[in-house]
Design a protein around this motif. Structure first.
Motif, short mmCIF file in Angstrom:
data_model
loop_
_atom_site.label_atom_id
_atom_site.label_comp_id
_atom_site.label_asym_id
_atom_site.label_seq_id
_atom_site.Cartn_x
_atom_site.Cartn_y
_atom_site.Cartn_z
N HIS A 172 0.71 -1.18 -0.04
CA HIS A 172 0.23 0.00 -0.07
C HIS A 172 0.86 1.29 0.08
CE1 HIS A 172 -3.84 -2.32 0.26
NE2 HIS A 172 -3.25 -2.89 1.34
N LEU A 173 2.02 1.28 0.55
CA LEU A 173 3.08 2.13 0.33
C LEU A 173 3.20 2.57 -0.84
CD1 LEU A 173 4.40 4.17 2.42
CD2 LEU A 173 6.45 2.69 2.46
N ASP A 174 3.60 1.65 -1.63
CA ASP A 174 3.98 1.47 -3.03
C ASP A 174 2.81 2.45 -3.78
OD1 ASP A 174 5.28 0.88 -5.88
OD2 ASP A 174 3.45 -0.22 -5.89
N ASP A 175 1.52 2.09 -3.65
CA ASP A 175 0.32 2.36 -4.06
C ASP A 175 0.40 4.01 -3.89
OD1 ASP A 175 -0.51 -0.10 -4.98
OD2 ASP A 175 -1.79 -0.11 -3.34
N SER A 176 0.78 4.66 -2.72
CA SER A 176 0.44 5.81 -2.56
C SER A 176 1.84 6.70 -2.76
CB SER A 176 0.30 6.08 -0.89
OG SER A 176 -0.81 5.55 -0.37
N LEU A 177 3.07 6.33 -2.52
CA LEU A 177 4.38 6.77 -2.84
C LEU A 177 5.04 6.69 -4.06
CD1 LEU A 177 5.65 6.86 0.75
CD2 LEU A 177 4.17 8.71 -0.18
#
Length: 453
Positions: A172-177
């Protein structure tokens, strides 16, 4: 925004530069080594080496001289052919080594090593025959593993559960950042999992689960590197992931990571090999996966097939993907990593496929619907949708709309770290350049230029 590393076009360029040679001095060194091996005196013009690096295959005496210069067994020159044997002259694991647990650990160790030891510019893209051979070797191994079955029961499940939770947070961090922000964390956790595999006492299901975690961390690291703009580093990660996946004997996940490799090929303008790899991924998943995963792979096949120009097959695959998606049920045991999958017609790659096929109006409609359905936290994907919507609008000559959409894409792109987004915005600038005379377009191009610099 991050700068995308430009990869050398040929492995020989990487080997030569890593060994400290210029074009001229390398030609001299090869000629001297050929003479010492009894192959006679060769011409040693720098232009000859330049032609080799441009794709011309050297004569066998020159190849044997190069192999001797770099410590590669001449039998490997004969067995692997040009330019595949050059990979043996590079540091790191042999991509075509047999699939064994020890080689998998060695590849994972190498992947998790200090990134300062492996500058992305020093890693070549894998040649197409190597990608095909890697896929074939992995397929044969994993089918044998599945046939043998998984032995033993659950041991220390709390350890793998905790690592799963960390992995989910990274997704989910990849999705956002964006991927660039996630590579360090992924590599750190991969080191931890690899140490557990190598040193901890584990049997049965825990061993299988640890191999899955290693495979998924390596897959994710490859995805993050791909999104950062480092395709060669991504391929290196997916190579290690395939090896760990073979030990886990999870056909759905293995097909997924093979599909990641294939999609990167499509972005790298290797559409035919990408389409072939996706077909292999779909065959591997077969009926041993859920309709949702099948729909995911087939949707990426739509993009790859459209990139080859086959409109009829792309349309057929999209219908197939939609049918599979409709078969999905709430109670299906979908893998956790498939959390992001949406309706095939809403996926960004589908909209991009229609751009490739010359249908900007259809592409804009599909991408707009997909953007509306996108999860709020998926900022990186939002840039993809907006960039391709702006491209579609430009191709329809709706320049005011294209400029407005491009500004939205640039605003969000400033919040993420994604070389892929940077590259796509550069492509958008090229798309808009012929329309610079239009005032809104000129302002967008000026901003894109200042951002890139």
């Amino acid at each position: 925004m991050p700068v995308i590393i430009k990869q050398p076009k040929h492995p020989l360029a990487v080997v030569r530069v890593a060994s400290g040679y210029s074009l001229r001095t390398y030609a001299e060194a090869v000629a001297e080594r050929a003479a010492a091996l009894g192959h006679g005196r060769m011409a040693y013009r720098r232009e000859k080496v330049a032609r080799w690096e441009a794709g011309v295959e050297p004569e066998k005496p020159a190849q044997f001289a190069m192999a001797d210069l770099h410590g590669v067994d001449p039998d490997q020159v004969r067995a692997r052919g040009w330019p595949n044997w050059l990979l043996l002259a590079l540091p790191g694991p042999d991509v075509l080594a047999p699939f064994t647990p020890e080689v998998a650990l060695s590849a994972l160790d190498d992947l998790a090593a200090d990134p300062a030891l492996a500058n992305g510019a020093d890693i070549p893209l894998l040649p197409e025959p190597v990608l095909q051979a890697l896929t074939t070797t992995w397929t044969e191994h994993v089918q044998d593993s599945i046939a043998r079955g998984i032995q033993g029961g659950y041991v220390g499940v709390e350890v793998s559960s905790a690592i799963h939770a960390r992995l989910t947070a990274l997704w989910h961090l990849d999705d956002s950042l964006g991927g660039t922000a996630c590579t360090t964390s992924a590599r750190t956790d991969l080191k931890m999992v690899t140490k557990l595999l190598r040193h901890a006492r584990h049997t049965g299901q825990l061993t299988t689960d640890l191999h899955f975690l290693a495979a998924e961390y390596a897959r994710f690291l490859g995805w993050a590197e791909f999104d950062a703009g480092n395709t060669a580093k991504a391929q290196r990660a997916w190579h290690a992931a395939l090896r760990a996946s073979a030990e886990a004997a999870d056909p759905a996940h293995s097909a997924y990571l093979l599909a990641n490799l294939a999609l990167a090929c499509v972005y790298d303008e290797q559409s035919t090999i990408g389409a072939d790899l996706l077909t292999s991924a779909r065959d591997i998943a077969g009926t041993r996966t859920t309709p949702l995963v099948a729909a995911m792979i087939d949707t990426w096949r739509v993009r790859a097939t459209a990139s080859t120009g086959d409109a009829k097959q792309a349309a057929r695959l999209l219908v197939q993907a939609e049918t599979e998606y409709e078969r999905a049920r709430t109670g299906d045991e979908n893998p956790d990593w498939a959390y992001w999958m949406c309706r095939p017609t809403h996926m960004a790659e589908t909209g991009r496929a229609f751009l490739d096929l010359g249908g900007p109006a259809t592409a804009e409609s599909l991408l707009t619907d997909g953007l509306t359905a996108l999860e709020p936290g998926a900022q990186r994907d939002r840039v993809l949708y907006l960039t391709w919507i702006a491209t579609a609008q430009a191709r329809r000559h709706d320049l005011d709309a294209a400029a407005t959409t491009a500004v939205k894409a640039m605003d969000i792109a400033e919040l993420v770290e994604s070389g892929r987004c940077t590259s796509l915005l550069t492509d958008l600038a090229d798309e808009l350049q012929p329309h610079r005379a239009a005032r809104p377009v000129a302002a967008v191009l000026d901003r894109l230029t200042s951002t890139a610099s």
